[in-house]
Design a protein around this motif. Structure first.
Motif, PDB file in Angstrom:
ATOM      1  N   THR A 178       0.832  -1.200   0.000  1.00 28.69           N
ATOM      2  CA  THR A 178       0.000   0.000   0.000  1.00 28.69           C
ATOM      3  C   THR A 178       0.870   1.254   0.000  1.00 28.69           C
ATOM      4  N   THR A 179       1.464   1.564   1.159  1.00 23.26           N
ATOM      5  CA  THR A 179       2.297   2.774   1.201  1.00 23.26           C
ATOM      6  C   THR A 179       3.701   2.491   0.704  1.00 23.26           C
ATOM      7  N   VAL A 180       4.219   1.299   0.994  1.00 25.56           N
ATOM      8  CA  VAL A 180       5.531   0.913   0.507  1.00 25.56           C
ATOM      9  C   VAL A 180       5.365  -0.391  -0.263  1.00 25.56           C
ATOM     10  N   GLY A 181       6.062  -0.479  -1.406  1.00 23.34           N
ATOM     11  CA  GLY A 181       5.926  -1.680  -2.216  1.00 23.34           C
ATOM     12  C   GLY A 181       6.596  -2.870  -1.565  1.00 23.34           C
ATOM     13  N   ARG A 182       6.046  -4.056  -1.811  1.00 21.85           N
ATOM     14  CA  ARG A 182       6.699  -5.261  -1.287  1.00 21.85           C
ATOM     15  C   ARG A 182       8.065  -5.445  -1.904  1.00 21.85           C
ATOM     16  N   PHE A 183       8.177  -5.130  -3.194  1.00 21.27           N
ATOM     17  CA  PHE A 183       9.466  -5.298  -3.856  1.00 21.27           C
ATOM     18  C   PHE A 183      10.493  -4.332  -3.285  1.00 21.27           C
ATOM     19  N   GLU A 184      10.015  -3.187  -2.786  1.00 27.14           N
ATOM     20  CA  GLU A 184      10.957  -2.228  -2.206  1.00 27.14           C
ATOM     21  C   GLU A 184      11.561  -2.767  -0.912  1.00 27.14           C
ATOM     22  N   LEU A 185      10.727  -3.403  -0.092  1.00 25.58           N
ATOM     23  CA  LEU A 185      11.260  -4.013   1.127  1.00 25.58           C
ATOM     24  C   LEU A 185      12.258  -5.109   0.773  1.00 25.58           C
ATOM     25  N   ASN A 186      11.960  -5.861  -0.293  1.00 32.67           N
ATOM     26  CA  ASN A 186      12.871  -6.923  -0.727  1.00 32.67           C
ATOM     27  C   ASN A 186      14.198  -6.339  -1.206  1.00 32.67           C
ATOM     28  N   GLU A 187      14.112  -5.240  -1.961  1.00 30.34           N
ATOM     29  CA  GLU A 187      15.337  -4.598  -2.437  1.00 30.34           C
ATOM     30  C   GLU A 187      16.163  -4.058  -1.275  1.00 30.34           C
ATOM     31  N   LEU A 188      15.475  -3.465  -0.277  1.00 28.00           N
ATOM     32  CA  LEU A 188      16.198  -2.993   0.904  1.00 28.00           C
ATOM     33  C   LEU A 188      16.884  -4.146   1.614  1.00 28.00           C
ATOM     34  N   HIS A 189      16.158  -5.257   1.729  1.00 30.05           N
ATOM     35  CA  HIS A 189      16.721  -6.452   2.372  1.00 30.05           C
ATOM     36  C   HIS A 189      18.013  -6.870   1.673  1.00 30.05           C
ATOM     37  N   ARG A 190      17.984  -6.910   0.336  1.00 25.40           N
ATOM     38  CA  ARG A 190      19.159  -7.349  -0.413  1.00 25.40           C
ATOM     39  C   ARG A 190      20.286  -6.328  -0.338  1.00 25.40           C
ATOM     40  N   THR A 191      19.946  -5.053  -0.456  1.00 20.20           N
ATOM     41  CA  THR A 191      20.978  -4.023  -0.510  1.00 20.20           C
ATOM     42  C   THR A 191      21.663  -3.854   0.833  1.00 20.20           C
ATOM     43  N   ILE A 192      20.867  -3.810   1.910  1.00 20.22           N
ATOM     44  CA  ILE A 192      21.471  -3.653   3.239  1.00 20.22           C
ATOM     45  C   ILE A 192      22.315  -4.875   3.567  1.00 20.22           C
ATOM     46  N   ALA A 193      21.909  -6.047   3.059  1.00 24.24           N
ATOM     47  CA  ALA A 193      22.733  -7.240   3.278  1.00 24.24           C
ATOM     48  C   ALA A 193      24.111  -7.064   2.637  1.00 24.24           C
ATOM     49  N   THR A 208      -1.969  -7.719  -3.076  1.00 19.65           N
ATOM     50  CA  THR A 208      -1.392  -6.400  -2.849  1.00 19.65           C
ATOM     51  C   THR A 208      -2.477  -5.370  -3.130  1.00 19.65           C
ATOM     52  N   ALA A 209      -2.165  -4.140  -2.765  1.00 18.74           N
ATOM     53  CA  ALA A 209      -3.124  -3.072  -3.020  1.00 18.74           C
ATOM     54  C   ALA A 209      -3.283  -2.839  -4.519  1.00 18.74           C
ATOM     55  N   LEU A 210      -2.336  -3.401  -5.299  1.00 16.68           N
ATOM     56  CA  LEU A 210      -2.375  -3.171  -6.731  1.00 16.68           C
ATOM     57  C   LEU A 210      -3.301  -4.151  -7.445  1.00 16.68           C
ATOM     58  N   SER A 211      -3.889  -5.053  -6.675  1.00 13.54           N
ATOM     59  CA  SER A 211      -4.796  -6.010  -7.291  1.00 13.54           C
ATOM     60  C   SER A 211      -5.922  -5.283  -7.999  1.00 13.54           C
TER      61      SER A 211
END
Lengths: 80, 233
Positions: B41-56, B184-187
């Protein structure tokens, strides 16, 4: 757009066994993927021309972003 | 061997150790958010995934600095072999061994993720579960080895990290999302599916004289073949 003309097209394919309905593909490639009522992807089935670079790039993002590695891009030759 | 007696290597070891711990706390928490299907909704699921990968990736760099400065520093004698092999360090044998075990597990998780396209997804997931173990061992390593982690601000940071990941673990294992647990909210539809408890509510209150078999058979279908018409507009 480069020396070689981009011929043919591509389709984005999902492996329904691997898919767990995370929905990342629909966020990353909204023009190609829609999400059904249960969160699973419904993907445009007719080939998209490879010359459509924006669509190709979004499809690549979707393949890379899938948490289950359930997506792949398949090339199809020009039907004509 | 160059005598590296400057205190700054030792300070770098201690500082990067704390930073690595905070970063891996973020990585594990973000991974939990992705696995529990947060976002859309406010933040994309893929964005959280990208943050997870990048911060790793960033955390791995800090971990590398932490290890290299520890080995290069002559203030404590650990030796290069102690980086990956447990129980060979003359200095703090058990705590350094725990760090080595945690590192080995993290490298396994990291390499399997780099090769994600070539590794079977079930294998990748199996290896990825070991990140919880790696984190737990690394926290014990921090508490036993850390010069700064046993008092004052350092202890507060360690306990805050531990509490965060313990909460994430509890949430992950208690609130296990079912397959496709949520659009997702994009449904495009965004329609709530028919509630399943309807049959239970209706049966005792209304002893319907009609054919009970038909209604129960209809309610027992695992899921409707097509979206039910919306009643409330």
């Amino acid at each position: 757009m480069g020396m070689r003309r981009r011929v043919g097209g591509f389709v984005l394919l999902v492996n329904p066994i691997l898919c767990d309905g995370f929905g990342h593909c629909a966020e990353l490639a909204p023009d190609l993927v829609h999400v059904d009522e249960w969160g699973y992807p419904v993907i445009v089935t007719e080939p998209v021309p490879l010359a459509n670079l924006a669509a190709l790039e979004s499809a690549r993002y979707a393949v890379r972003g899938c948490p289950r590695q359930a997506l792949r891009i398949e090339r199809v030759s020009d039907p004509h | 061997m160059i005598a590296l007696t400057s205190p700054y290597l030792w300070y770098t070891t201690r500082a990067t150790g704390l930073v690595t711990m905070v970063l891996f706390t973020l990585v594990v928490s973000l991974g939990t958010l992705v696995a529990n299907r947060v976002g859309g909704t406010t933040v994309g699921r893929f964005e959280l995934n990208e943050l997870h990968r990048t911060i790793a990736s960033v955390a791995i760099v800090f971990l590398a600095i932490h290890i290299i400065t520890t080995v290069a520093d002559s203030f404590v004698a650990t030796g290069p072999l102690a980086v990956v092999v447990p129980f060979v360090s003359p200095y703090k044998r058990l705590p350094v061994a725990l760090g080595a075990i945690a590192l080995d597990l993290m490298v396994a998780v990291w390499v399997s993720s780099l090769l994600k396209a070539r590794v079977a997804n079930a294998s990748w997931r199996f290896i990825h579960w070991f990140s919880w173990l790696a984190y737990a061992i690394a926290i014990v390593h921090a508490l036993l080895t850390g010069t700064d982690a046993r008092h004052g601000v350092g202890l507060v940071i360690v306990l805050a990290c531990l509490a965060t990941v313990a909460g994430a673990a509890a949430w992950r294992f208690v609130a296990r999302p079912t397959r496709a647990a949520g659009r997702t909210a994009l449904s495009p539809l965004g329609v709530e599916p028919e509630p399943r408890g309807v049959q239970r509510d209706r049966a005792p209150t209304r002893p319907a004289p009609g054919p009970a078999v038909e209604s129960s058979a209809r309610d027992a279908t695992p899921f409707p073949r097509r979206p039910q018409p919306r009643r409330h507009r």
